[in-house]
Write a protein that holds these residues in place. Structure first.
Motif: not given
Length: 291
Positions: A173-178, A180-186, A108-115
């Motif tokens: 999971x929401x933090x993981x979306x960040x 997507x911005x290069x330099x943030x780091x998963x 479920x926590x992966x869904x925000x990143x997928x979207x």
């Protein structure tokens, strides 16, 4: 940019670099991918300093498969327990089983990143994407250094993985979306978020890696499929495979090192490193150190 550097819209600059250079970048990618220091930043800095071209976002995304191998290998007991424990729970119809619930929370926590990843994919992996510029990466490095410092300084670090809830998983999971911005780091974004939830440092890292498994797999598999659809040449696949093998080994070493540092010390070394890295990038761009 030469024709070979862009394959049907995908930035495949790694082909021009050749196997030897990609092997070196594989070491850099493997280490920086799983440490909270931004692999994107290092994959832009190292080629720029050496006078090489950017290997491209397709290379970075495909290298996720190397990170996947390393994470599964290092946390094999956890991964095996969650996988077979969840299957057994479904067989018994025991949906209150902790392993089943935790696995469900990870998905479920992966869904925000997928979207968001799907919505932004056109800009993230395009040739010459403005998101991969060095100023963007530098600012992101500094911003994440500040956030990680706040988490280190003001959070209790007392909770363990057994204490996490669905709410915790969704926040990370929401933090993981960040990422997507290069330099943030998963790993940086999820580790920071987990530390803000008062998890012990090593437990926060463990949570970060386990929660990131679906995201790492999806990102890598998607990019490999895109390269397949773009009819990447046999030479390109061979060069990519060299990078994957080298990156897998270095990524495993990176996980081991990170866990030892967090268990015995703190995340301050990464805070300082990220901040200095961001400053170095911005200054380097301003004075013309980087092409």
């Amino acid at each position: 940019m030469s024709a070979d550097a862009c394959t049907q819209g995908l930035d495949t600059g790694f082909i021009e670099l050749g196997a030897a250079k990609v092997a070196l970048l594989g070491v850099v990618q493997g280490i920086s991918e799983l440490l909270p220091i931004s692999s994107t930043a290092h994959m832009r800095i190292v080629p720029a300093l050496l006078g090489w071209r950017d290997p491209g976002s397709a290379f970075s995304a495909a290298m996720q498969m190397a990170a996947l191998v390393a994470v599964i290998s290092y946390f094999w007991s956890d991964v095996r327990g969650l996988f077979f424990g969840s299957i057994d729970a479904v067989r018994r119809r025991d949906f209150r089983d902790w392993q089943f619930r935790f696995t469900t929370w990870i998905l479920m926590a992966t869904l925000p990143l997928v979207i968001f990843g799907t919505l932004l994919s056109k800009w993230l992996n395009a040739c010459g994407s403005p998101l991969r510029t060095l100023p963007v990466v530098g600012v992101a490095c500094i911003a994440m250094a500040v956030l990680l410092a706040l988490a280190e300084k003001f959070c209790a670090h007392r909770r363990t993985l057994d204490d996490v809830s669905l709410k915790d998983a969704m926040l990370v999971g929401l933090a993981q979306v960040g990422a997507l911005i290069p330099g943030v780091s998963r790993s940086g974004s999820t580790l920071t978020a987990a530390m803000f939830l008062d998890l012990e440092r090593d437990q926060a890292a463990r949570f970060s890696f386990l929660l990131g498994l679906p995201a790492i797999f999806l990102a890598g598999a998607k990019e490999l499929f895109e390269l397949y659809k773009a009819h990447l040449s046999a030479e390109g696949w061979m060069i990519l495979m060299v990078g994957l093998v080298v990156a897998s080994i270095s990524a495993f070493v990176a996980i081991w090192s990170l866990m030892r540092i967090l268990e015995k010390f703190s995340s301050w070394p990464f805070v300082v490193y990220r901040f200095l890295l961001g400053v170095f990038l911005l200054v380097g761009v301003a004075v013309g150190w980087f092409q």
